[in-house]
Enzyme design. Sequence first.
Site, PDB file in Angstrom:
ATOM      1  N   GLU A 271     -35.787  12.932  16.755  1.00 14.80           N
ATOM      2  CA  GLU A 271     -35.967  11.682  16.281  1.00 14.80           C
ATOM      3  C   GLU A 271     -35.178  11.130  15.559  1.00 14.80           C
ATOM      4  O   GLU A 271     -35.443   9.995  15.016  1.00 14.80           O
ATOM      5  CB  GLU A 271     -36.788  12.367  14.845  1.00 14.80           C
ATOM      6  CG  GLU A 271     -38.342  12.788  15.397  1.00 14.80           C
ATOM      7  CD  GLU A 271     -39.479  13.008  15.170  1.00 14.80           C
ATOM      8  OE1 GLU A 271     -39.630  12.011  15.246  1.00 14.80           O
ATOM      9  OE2 GLU A 271     -39.414  13.595  16.462  1.00 14.80           O
TER      10      GLU A 271
ATOM     11  N   HIS B 279     -39.543  12.863   8.172  1.00 16.55           N
ATOM     12  CA  HIS B 279     -38.669  12.545   8.222  1.00 16.55           C
ATOM     13  C   HIS B 279     -37.897  12.826   7.477  1.00 16.55           C
ATOM     14  O   HIS B 279     -38.336  12.339   6.247  1.00 16.55           O
ATOM     15  CB  HIS B 279     -38.518  11.293   8.893  1.00 16.55           C
ATOM     16  CG  HIS B 279     -39.007  11.207  10.449  1.00 16.55           C
ATOM     17  ND1 HIS B 279     -39.609   9.883  10.519  1.00 16.55           N
ATOM     18  CD2 HIS B 279     -38.467  11.381  12.238  1.00 16.55           C
ATOM     19  CE1 HIS B 279     -39.974   9.402  12.388  1.00 16.55           C
ATOM     20  NE2 HIS B 279     -39.175  10.673  11.975  1.00 16.55           N
TER      21      HIS B 279
ATOM     22  N   CYS C 208     -36.683   2.929   7.828  1.00 19.02           N
ATOM     23  CA  CYS C 208     -36.727   3.238   8.787  1.00 19.02           C
ATOM     24  C   CYS C 208     -36.635   1.966   9.727  1.00 19.02           C
ATOM     25  O   CYS C 208     -36.835   2.016  11.067  1.00 19.02           O
ATOM     26  CB  CYS C 208     -38.733   3.878   9.328  1.00 19.02           C
ATOM     27  SG  CYS C 208     -39.086   5.057   8.113  1.00 19.02           S
TER      28      CYS C 208
HETATM   29  O1  SUG Z   1     -43.459   8.369  13.167  1.00 17.44           O
HETATM   30  N1  SUG Z   1     -45.196   6.097  12.351  1.00 17.44           N
HETATM   31  C1  SUG Z   1     -44.152   6.396  12.592  1.00 17.44           C
HETATM   32  C2  SUG Z   1     -43.332   5.711  11.399  1.00 17.44           C
HETATM   33  C3  SUG Z   1     -42.038   6.041  11.409  1.00 17.44           C
HETATM   34  C4  SUG Z   1     -40.970   6.117  10.575  1.00 17.44           C
HETATM   35  N2  SUG Z   1     -39.382   6.136  10.144  1.00 17.44           N
HETATM   36  C5  SUG Z   1     -38.909   6.518   9.261  1.00 17.44           C
HETATM   37  N3  SUG Z   1     -39.139   7.622   9.337  1.00 17.44           N
HETATM   38  N4  SUG Z   1     -37.248   6.485  10.305  1.00 17.44           N
HETATM   39  C6  SUG Z   1     -43.611   7.696  12.891  1.00 17.44           C
HETATM   40  O2  SUG Z   1     -44.833   8.243  12.312  1.00 17.44           O
HETATM   41  C7  SUG Z   1     -48.214   5.189  13.313  1.00 17.44           C
HETATM   42  C8  SUG Z   1     -48.767   5.127  14.602  1.00 17.44           C
HETATM   43  C9  SUG Z   1     -50.016   4.531  14.480  1.00 17.44           C
HETATM   44  O3  SUG Z   1     -50.350   5.220  13.500  1.00 17.44           O
HETATM   45  O4  SUG Z   1     -50.919   3.697  15.266  1.00 17.44           O
HETATM   46  C10 SUG Z   1     -46.404   6.190  13.194  1.00 17.44           C
HETATM   47  O5  SUG Z   1     -45.864   5.913  14.832  1.00 17.44           O
END
Ligand code: SUG
Length: 456
Positions: free
Chosen positions: A180, A258, A382
């Site tokens: 990731e 994460h 993020c």
């Molecule tokens: O991968 N949300 C992302 C958020 C990523 C956050 N990044 C870090 N923590 N670095 C995920 O969970 C939600 C999309 C939706 O539900 O439409 C989403 O993919």
Amino acid sequence: MMSAVYSSAREVNFDAIVGPTHAYAGLAMGNLASQRHKHAVSHPRQAALQGLAKMKLLADLGIPQAVLPPQRRPDLDMLRRLGFSGDDAAVLSAAGQEDPGLLAASSSASAMWAANAATVSPSADTADGKVHFTPANLVSQFHRSIETRATAAILRVIFPDSARFVHHPALPACLPLGDEGAANHARLTPSYGQSGLEVFVYGRDESSTTTNTAAPRRFPARQSRAAAEAIARLHGLDPARTLFLRQNPEAIDAGVFHNDVICVGNEDVLLVHERAFAGGAADLNRITEAYQAVSGQRLHLITIPESALSLSESVETYLFNSQLVTAPDRSGMRLIAPIEVRDHPSARRCVEQVLADSANPVNAVTWVDVRQSMNNGGGPACLRLRVVLTEAELASVRPDVFLNDSLYAMLTDWITRQYRERLAPGDLADPRLLQEVRRALDELSQILRIDMITAA
Ligand code: SUG
């Protein structure tokens, strides 16, 4: 291995511009905000402007800031690969009727969370003295796995000089090698240009005999240990300056999908929740000892106890997903924290205590409103990929991506004209949305002078 010292390296934040299909589709398992906002109406224009305002804030603070273009969505090629056929409108309509979840996944603007784009090791840490990039395969969530190909292409365009930059292919796309990106990676160093301690954090370890007892019960662990180890090998990192730590499964079950939801590092500071790692205090000691051994200096470890802010409050407020940045005059560090922290008494108190404690260099906070992204579980940290670059490396980066007043004005105008104000789940099947996105990305190609973004 000799530790390299570069006098004048800078950390550049590459933020992805939020794409025009920003939506709440409830796609991300283990991400509580994503689940909570499932099928809510989203506001793509506001989302993109909020992200851009954060970038402008950093640039105005004197911190180098660059942009990554959004990816082309809906991904018609993917929908065709999944068996939907006919012209574009027919593909969208069939997907919308037969499997709205697949349409939403193929339309997701999730590349906005650039911390998941890749893992980056600066040249001070690598055996060949080059900057190494490995795009994340993001296999644990289908909608995110679609990002990898275009991410790899974009990184090659932005960092083209093979004498300075090494681009590895993403790791094989399978769960035992689930990767990731930088969201599970922290680099600690006395100053950006010096060799650092690279800390890789994983949630799953297929090789471990303790897997069953150490696995989260509620939610999947996304990052694997084998992936982290492969990246450390590929990047030519010195094993003596590399650490692999396991996430606390209870944290994953509380919504820490994460590690950057519970821990943020910058230079010689690590701000972390006491329950971030499986080994608890022993793991925190491992970090401080390894840092001391690598740098000969003391790490400023700022540990927030459960009694001050619980795991679930940490997930609710995203305190640890603040960006921690060094002031350009090196007078201290600043937290770029979400307004959700400001508005939560316990989280805010934690910040005030960190700022009041002169034993650590963190002495300022700026609140940012990235609520549109936060509602999908993406805070300030993020939204950015950190790349430490020497002056010479910086000079060889594609120049058009750096945010200055003129690019900021052009992007603001572009977003305001091209993005929808609101998007409801049913709108994703609208063929006019596809046309709008194509038009918008074509124009962005002109602005950024990057021809490939619509083709990637
Ligand atoms: O991968 N949300 C992302 C958020 C990523 C956050 N990044 C870090 N923590 N670095 C995920 O969970 C939600 C999309 C939706 O539900 O439409 C989403 O993919």
